[in-house]
Scaffold this motif. Sequence first.
Motif, PDB file in Angstrom:
ATOM      1  N   GLU A  21       0.821  -1.212   0.000  1.00 12.37           N
ATOM      2  CA  GLU A  21       0.000   0.000   0.000  1.00 12.37           C
ATOM      3  C   GLU A  21       0.855   1.263   0.000  1.00 12.37           C
ATOM      4  O   GLU A  21       0.498   2.255  -0.606  1.00 12.37           O
ATOM      5  CB  GLU A  21      -0.960  -0.005   1.188  1.00 12.37           C
ATOM      6  CG  GLU A  21      -2.081  -1.005   1.042  1.00 12.37           C
ATOM      7  CD  GLU A  21      -2.961  -0.750  -0.175  1.00 12.37           C
ATOM      8  OE1 GLU A  21      -3.320   0.414  -0.461  1.00 12.37           O
ATOM      9  OE2 GLU A  21      -3.282  -1.726  -0.872  1.00 12.37           O
ATOM     10  N   ARG A  22       2.005   1.224   0.672  1.00  7.86           N
ATOM     11  CA  ARG A  22       2.884   2.406   0.686  1.00  7.86           C
ATOM     12  C   ARG A  22       3.446   2.667  -0.698  1.00  7.86           C
ATOM     13  O   ARG A  22       3.600   3.815  -1.122  1.00  7.86           O
ATOM     14  CB  ARG A  22       4.025   2.234   1.703  1.00  7.86           C
ATOM     15  CG  ARG A  22       4.917   3.460   1.802  1.00  7.86           C
ATOM     16  CD  ARG A  22       4.096   4.679   2.190  1.00  7.86           C
ATOM     17  NE  ARG A  22       4.880   5.887   2.205  1.00  7.86           N
ATOM     18  CZ  ARG A  22       4.681   6.927   1.391  1.00  7.86           C
ATOM     19  NH1 ARG A  22       3.716   6.902   0.492  1.00  7.86           N
ATOM     20  NH2 ARG A  22       5.423   7.998   1.475  1.00  7.86           N
ATOM     21  N   ALA A  23       3.728   1.593  -1.443  1.00 11.36           N
ATOM     22  CA  ALA A  23       4.257   1.752  -2.795  1.00 11.36           C
ATOM     23  C   ALA A  23       3.219   2.396  -3.723  1.00 11.36           C
ATOM     24  O   ALA A  23       3.589   3.104  -4.662  1.00 11.36           O
ATOM     25  CB  ALA A  23       4.688   0.398  -3.345  1.00 11.36           C
ATOM     26  N   MET A  24       1.952   2.164  -3.475  1.00 10.57           N
ATOM     27  CA  MET A  24       0.894   2.728  -4.320  1.00 10.57           C
ATOM     28  C   MET A  24       0.476   4.132  -3.888  1.00 10.57           C
ATOM     29  O   MET A  24      -0.136   4.860  -4.665  1.00 10.57           O
ATOM     30  CB  MET A  24      -0.328   1.803  -4.309  1.00 10.57           C
ATOM     31  CG  MET A  24      -0.080   0.512  -5.050  1.00 10.57           C
ATOM     32  SD  MET A  24      -1.569  -0.438  -5.298  1.00 10.57           S
ATOM     33  CE  MET A  24      -1.786  -1.183  -3.694  1.00 10.57           C
ATOM     34  N   ALA A  25       0.780   4.515  -2.658  1.00  9.04           N
ATOM     35  CA  ALA A  25       0.359   5.825  -2.137  1.00  9.04           C
ATOM     36  C   ALA A  25       1.357   6.907  -2.534  1.00  9.04           C
ATOM     37  O   ALA A  25       2.561   6.669  -2.600  1.00  9.04           O
ATOM     38  CB  ALA A  25       0.233   5.769  -0.620  1.00  9.04           C
ATOM     39  N   VAL A  26       0.845   8.096  -2.776  1.00 12.03           N
ATOM     40  CA  VAL A  26       1.680   9.231  -3.156  1.00 12.03           C
ATOM     41  C   VAL A  26       2.351   9.858  -1.932  1.00 12.03           C
ATOM     42  O   VAL A  26       3.474  10.341  -2.009  1.00 12.03           O
ATOM     43  CB  VAL A  26       0.826  10.284  -3.904  1.00 12.03           C
ATOM     44  CG1 VAL A  26       1.632  11.515  -4.232  1.00 12.03           C
ATOM     45  CG2 VAL A  26       0.241   9.671  -5.168  1.00 12.03           C
ATOM     46  N   SER A  27       1.678   9.821  -0.786  1.00 15.41           N
ATOM     47  CA  SER A  27       2.211  10.456   0.423  1.00 15.41           C
ATOM     48  C   SER A  27       1.952   9.559   1.635  1.00 15.41           C
ATOM     49  O   SER A  27       1.162   8.621   1.570  1.00 15.41           O
ATOM     50  CB  SER A  27       1.537  11.808   0.650  1.00 15.41           C
ATOM     51  OG  SER A  27       0.163  11.620   0.935  1.00 15.41           O
ATOM     52  N   ALA A  28       2.614   9.887   2.727  1.00 13.37           N
ATOM     53  CA  ALA A  28       2.398   9.144   3.969  1.00 13.37           C
ATOM     54  C   ALA A  28       0.958   9.324   4.451  1.00 13.37           C
ATOM     55  O   ALA A  28       0.358   8.386   4.995  1.00 13.37           O
ATOM     56  CB  ALA A  28       3.380   9.608   5.043  1.00 13.37           C
ATOM     57  N   ARG A  29       0.414  10.488   4.231  1.00 16.56           N
ATOM     58  CA  ARG A  29      -0.972  10.753   4.642  1.00 16.56           C
ATOM     59  C   ARG A  29      -1.949   9.863   3.873  1.00 16.56           C
ATOM     60  O   ARG A  29      -2.861   9.281   4.455  1.00 16.56           O
ATOM     61  CB  ARG A  29      -1.295  12.226   4.420  1.00 16.56           C
ATOM     62  CG  ARG A  29      -2.666  12.610   4.857  1.00 16.56           C
ATOM     63  CD  ARG A  29      -2.860  14.090   4.678  1.00 16.56           C
ATOM     64  NE  ARG A  29      -4.218  14.452   5.041  1.00 16.56           N
ATOM     65  CZ  ARG A  29      -4.689  15.661   4.992  1.00 16.56           C
ATOM     66  NH1 ARG A  29      -3.920  16.659   4.617  1.00 16.56           N
ATOM     67  NH2 ARG A  29      -5.929  15.905   5.330  1.00 16.56           N
ATOM     68  N   GLU A  30      -1.739   9.744   2.565  1.00 16.84           N
ATOM     69  CA  GLU A  30      -2.594   8.876   1.756  1.00 16.84           C
ATOM     70  C   GLU A  30      -2.425   7.410   2.180  1.00 16.84           C
ATOM     71  O   GLU A  30      -3.386   6.650   2.237  1.00 16.84           O
ATOM     72  CB  GLU A  30      -2.264   9.014   0.271  1.00 16.84           C
ATOM     73  CG  GLU A  30      -3.115   8.108  -0.603  1.00 16.84           C
ATOM     74  CD  GLU A  30      -2.673   8.061  -2.048  1.00 16.84           C
ATOM     75  OE1 GLU A  30      -3.254   7.248  -2.784  1.00 16.84           O
ATOM     76  OE2 GLU A  30      -1.771   8.812  -2.452  1.00 16.84           O
ATOM     77  N   TRP A  31      -1.189   7.018   2.473  1.00 12.22           N
ATOM     78  CA  TRP A  31      -0.899   5.654   2.911  1.00 12.22           C
ATOM     79  C   TRP A  31      -1.687   5.315   4.170  1.00 12.22           C
ATOM     80  O   TRP A  31      -2.336   4.276   4.252  1.00 12.22           O
ATOM     81  CB  TRP A  31       0.601   5.520   3.149  1.00 12.22           C
ATOM     82  CG  TRP A  31       1.070   4.221   3.704  1.00 12.22           C
ATOM     83  CD1 TRP A  31       0.790   2.964   3.223  1.00 12.22           C
ATOM     84  CD2 TRP A  31       1.908   4.029   4.829  1.00 12.22           C
ATOM     85  NE1 TRP A  31       1.420   2.013   3.991  1.00 12.22           N
ATOM     86  CE2 TRP A  31       2.118   2.650   4.980  1.00 12.22           C
ATOM     87  CE3 TRP A  31       2.530   4.895   5.729  1.00 12.22           C
ATOM     88  CZ2 TRP A  31       2.907   2.117   5.986  1.00 12.22           C
ATOM     89  CZ3 TRP A  31       3.327   4.356   6.714  1.00 12.22           C
ATOM     90  CH2 TRP A  31       3.502   2.994   6.842  1.00 12.22           C
TER      91      TRP A  31
END
Length: 68
Positions: A21-31
């Motif tokens: 999921e972190r690899a697909m998220a643009v930011s830590a907030r989105e993650w």
Amino acid sequence: MAHVICRQPVETPVLDLLVRERAMAVSAREWKFRLAGYGYAIKDVAGAQVVTKLPQNIELGVLTTQIH
């Protein structure tokens, strides 16, 4: 009162989900938002990232490496 940190590492299936999921998220907030959809949360406690299960807020373990 001091918070006691769960010292066990996160189990492999959960860790795989977190990394994917972190690899697909643009930011830590989105993650963190994406993880909430799966029923997980990340808390920063005393310099460590602790994975918790929502909504009970049960600590599952500590991320041994920082995932940014």
